[in-house]
Write a protein that holds these residues in place. Sequence first.
Motif, PDB file in Angstrom:
ATOM      1  N   ARG A  84       0.866  -1.178   0.000  1.00 30.07           N
ATOM      2  CA  ARG A  84       0.000   0.000   0.000  1.00 30.07           C
ATOM      3  C   ARG A  84       0.902   1.227   0.000  1.00 30.07           C
ATOM      4  NH1 ARG A  84      -3.590  -0.953   5.072  1.00 30.07           N
ATOM      5  NH2 ARG A  84      -4.546   0.987   4.372  1.00 30.07           N
ATOM      6  N   PHE A  85       0.476   2.288  -0.664  1.00 28.26           N
ATOM      7  CA  PHE A  85       1.301   3.497  -0.713  1.00 28.26           C
ATOM      8  C   PHE A  85       1.528   4.032   0.702  1.00 28.26           C
ATOM      9  CE2 PHE A  85      -0.183   3.712  -5.166  1.00 28.26           C
ATOM     10  CZ  PHE A  85       1.063   3.840  -5.772  1.00 28.26           C
ATOM     11  N   HIS A  86       2.775   4.341   1.008  1.00 29.46           N
ATOM     12  CA  HIS A  86       3.142   4.802   2.344  1.00 29.46           C
ATOM     13  C   HIS A  86       4.453   5.577   2.288  1.00 29.46           C
ATOM     14  CE1 HIS A  86       5.489   1.138   1.795  1.00 29.46           C
ATOM     15  NE2 HIS A  86       6.333   1.606   2.711  1.00 29.46           N
ATOM     16  N   GLY A 112       6.844   1.028  -6.891  1.00 29.67           N
ATOM     17  CA  GLY A 112       6.179   2.230  -7.394  1.00 29.67           C
ATOM     18  C   GLY A 112       6.550   3.409  -6.513  1.00 29.67           C
ATOM     19  N   PHE A 113       6.874   4.537  -7.122  1.00 31.19           N
ATOM     20  CA  PHE A 113       7.320   5.721  -6.383  1.00 31.19           C
ATOM     21  C   PHE A 113       6.652   6.952  -6.983  1.00 31.19           C
ATOM     22  CE2 PHE A 113      10.166   9.235  -5.379  1.00 31.19           C
ATOM     23  CZ  PHE A 113      10.438   8.995  -4.038  1.00 31.19           C
ATOM     24  N   VAL A 114       6.241   7.870  -6.125  1.00 30.65           N
ATOM     25  CA  VAL A 114       5.645   9.119  -6.590  1.00 30.65           C
ATOM     26  C   VAL A 114       6.741  10.190  -6.580  1.00 30.65           C
ATOM     27  CG1 VAL A 114       3.858  10.854  -6.206  1.00 30.65           C
ATOM     28  CG2 VAL A 114       3.397   8.447  -5.651  1.00 30.65           C
ATOM     29  N   PRO A 115       7.293  10.518  -7.764  1.00 31.26           N
ATOM     30  CA  PRO A 115       8.369  11.515  -7.821  1.00 31.26           C
ATOM     31  C   PRO A 115       7.931  12.845  -7.202  1.00 31.26           C
ATOM     32  CG  PRO A 115       8.196  10.371  -9.909  1.00 31.26           C
ATOM     33  CD  PRO A 115       7.005   9.951  -9.081  1.00 31.26           C
ATOM     34  N   THR A 116       8.835  13.487  -6.561  1.00 27.26           N
ATOM     35  CA  THR A 116       8.697  14.774  -5.846  1.00 27.26           C
ATOM     36  C   THR A 116       7.964  14.648  -4.512  1.00 27.26           C
ATOM     37  OG1 THR A 116       6.641  15.660  -6.817  1.00 27.26           O
ATOM     38  CG2 THR A 116       8.700  16.051  -8.044  1.00 27.26           C
ATOM     39  N   SER A 117       7.340  13.512  -4.214  1.00 32.69           N
ATOM     40  CA  SER A 117       6.601  13.406  -2.951  1.00 32.69           C
ATOM     41  C   SER A 117       7.528  13.432  -1.741  1.00 32.69           C
ATOM     42  CB  SER A 117       5.733  12.146  -2.934  1.00 32.69           C
ATOM     43  OG  SER A 117       6.530  10.978  -2.992  1.00 32.69           O
ATOM     44  N   HIS A 118       8.795  13.141  -1.933  1.00 33.52           N
ATOM     45  CA  HIS A 118       9.760  13.192  -0.824  1.00 33.52           C
ATOM     46  C   HIS A 118      10.073  14.626  -0.410  1.00 33.52           C
ATOM     47  CE1 HIS A 118      12.206  13.730  -4.390  1.00 33.52           C
ATOM     48  NE2 HIS A 118      13.193  14.165  -3.629  1.00 33.52           N
ATOM     49  N   ARG A 125       3.461  11.648  10.692  1.00 33.67           N
ATOM     50  CA  ARG A 125       2.071  11.247  10.495  1.00 33.67           C
ATOM     51  C   ARG A 125       2.043   9.966   9.663  1.00 33.67           C
ATOM     52  NH1 ARG A 125      -2.011  12.185   6.642  1.00 33.67           N
ATOM     53  NH2 ARG A 125      -0.484  13.233   5.342  1.00 33.67           N
ATOM     54  N   ALA A 126       2.120   8.834  10.325  1.00 33.05           N
ATOM     55  CA  ALA A 126       2.128   7.548   9.633  1.00 33.05           C
ATOM     56  C   ALA A 126       0.734   7.239   9.100  1.00 33.05           C
ATOM     57  CB  ALA A 126       2.575   6.445  10.572  1.00 33.05           C
ATOM     58  N   SER A 127       0.656   6.949   7.818  1.00 33.12           N
ATOM     59  CA  SER A 127      -0.628   6.582   7.231  1.00 33.12           C
ATOM     60  C   SER A 127      -0.383   5.955   5.869  1.00 33.12           C
ATOM     61  CB  SER A 127      -1.528   7.809   7.093  1.00 33.12           C
ATOM     62  OG  SER A 127      -0.948   8.747   6.211  1.00 33.12           O
ATOM     63  N   PHE A 128      -1.431   5.382   5.324  1.00 34.64           N
ATOM     64  CA  PHE A 128      -1.394   4.865   3.966  1.00 34.64           C
ATOM     65  C   PHE A 128      -2.101   5.868   3.066  1.00 34.64           C
ATOM     66  CE2 PHE A 128      -1.112   0.991   6.562  1.00 34.64           C
ATOM     67  CZ  PHE A 128       0.075   0.487   6.052  1.00 34.64           C
ATOM     68  N   PHE A 129      -1.748   5.849   1.783  1.00 29.79           N
ATOM     69  CA  PHE A 129      -2.308   6.784   0.811  1.00 29.79           C
ATOM     70  C   PHE A 129      -3.047   6.003  -0.268  1.00 29.79           C
ATOM     71  CE2 PHE A 129       1.451   8.624   2.690  1.00 29.79           C
ATOM     72  CZ  PHE A 129       1.046   9.898   3.024  1.00 29.79           C
ATOM     73  N   ASP A 157      14.605   8.038  -1.866  1.00 28.67           N
ATOM     74  CA  ASP A 157      14.332   8.604  -0.552  1.00 28.67           C
ATOM     75  C   ASP A 157      12.929   8.120  -0.223  1.00 28.67           C
ATOM     76  OD1 ASP A 157      13.442  10.120   1.597  1.00 28.67           O
ATOM     77  OD2 ASP A 157      14.376  11.971   0.887  1.00 28.67           O
ATOM     78  N   THR A 158      12.837   7.121   0.624  1.00 30.48           N
ATOM     79  CA  THR A 158      11.535   6.506   0.862  1.00 30.48           C
ATOM     80  C   THR A 158      10.691   7.265   1.885  1.00 30.48           C
ATOM     81  OG1 THR A 158      12.533   4.939   2.420  1.00 30.48           O
ATOM     82  CG2 THR A 158      12.246   4.219   0.109  1.00 30.48           C
ATOM     83  N   TRP A 159      11.104   8.499   2.189  1.00 30.83           N
ATOM     84  CA  TRP A 159      10.158   9.429   2.804  1.00 30.83           C
ATOM     85  C   TRP A 159       9.101   9.731   1.741  1.00 30.83           C
ATOM     86  CZ3 TRP A 159       7.319  11.136   6.298  1.00 30.83           C
ATOM     87  CH2 TRP A 159       6.621  12.333   6.153  1.00 30.83           C
ATOM     88  N   GLY A 160       9.505   9.667   0.472  1.00 27.48           N
ATOM     89  CA  GLY A 160       8.564   9.835  -0.633  1.00 27.48           C
ATOM     90  C   GLY A 160       7.563   8.688  -0.648  1.00 27.48           C
ATOM     91  N   ILE A 161       6.390   8.965  -1.161  1.00 25.35           N
ATOM     92  CA  ILE A 161       5.314   7.969  -1.189  1.00 25.35           C
ATOM     93  C   ILE A 161       5.688   6.862  -2.166  1.00 25.35           C
ATOM     94  CG2 ILE A 161       2.878   7.585  -1.709  1.00 25.35           C
ATOM     95  CD1 ILE A 161       2.435  10.567  -0.921  1.00 25.35           C
ATOM     96  N   HIS A 162       5.577   5.620  -1.700  1.00 23.00           N
ATOM     97  CA  HIS A 162       5.997   4.474  -2.502  1.00 23.00           C
ATOM     98  C   HIS A 162       5.272   3.210  -2.048  1.00 23.00           C
ATOM     99  CE1 HIS A 162       8.380   4.188   1.138  1.00 23.00           C
ATOM    100  NE2 HIS A 162       8.587   2.907   0.841  1.00 23.00           N
TER     101      HIS A 162
END
Length: 180
Positions: A84-86, A112-118, A125-129, A157-162
């Motif tokens: 799940r995206f996190h 899967g990674f969302v570029p620039t989300s990092h 704030r831990a959550s799923f997207f 940078d897995t602070w980014g949504i992945h």
Amino acid sequence: AYLKTKTVMTPGGKEFRLSEPPAGTKLASYPLGTILECPHLLEAANREDFLSIAREYIGARPLISATRIDCTFPWKDGPVDVQRFHRDYDDWRFFKLFIYLTDTDVDEGPHGFVPTSHRHSGRGRASFFSTEYIARRYGQDAVARVCGPRGTSFLADTWGIHRGSVPRNRLRMLFQVRKS
């Protein structure tokens, strides 16, 4: 070849060989000792080109702060946790090296990674997207998928949504090293 002779563990602590997974197994990981003794992995994690990027990105001498090999089995009943995206909340400044240990295409569990989300705030704030949230916030085609043959490596940078996707037909194995 080395890993085929070793046992893995489910999140619940059940040990088995990859060739004999218990029914219903979705995820497993190799113990740290197996990873540290595996030929070539630490050498790959300490390649000078990766260390140079890590030094520049982190702004200090990078250290390995975690490592793991995850095994994801195909199943049909939807994603769990890391599928799940996190965001990862491992440290204040870090990134990860990933190396596919199996061939990974769009059907076999690509990262899967969302570029620039990092670059966006929200730490703590831990959550799923949801995919709907990602489409609204970042665009309909925002998710970059990393596919490639065994040995394909990438940094994130897995602070980014992945997320890792659920493989459809065969086992997916991924080595990861966190540098912080």
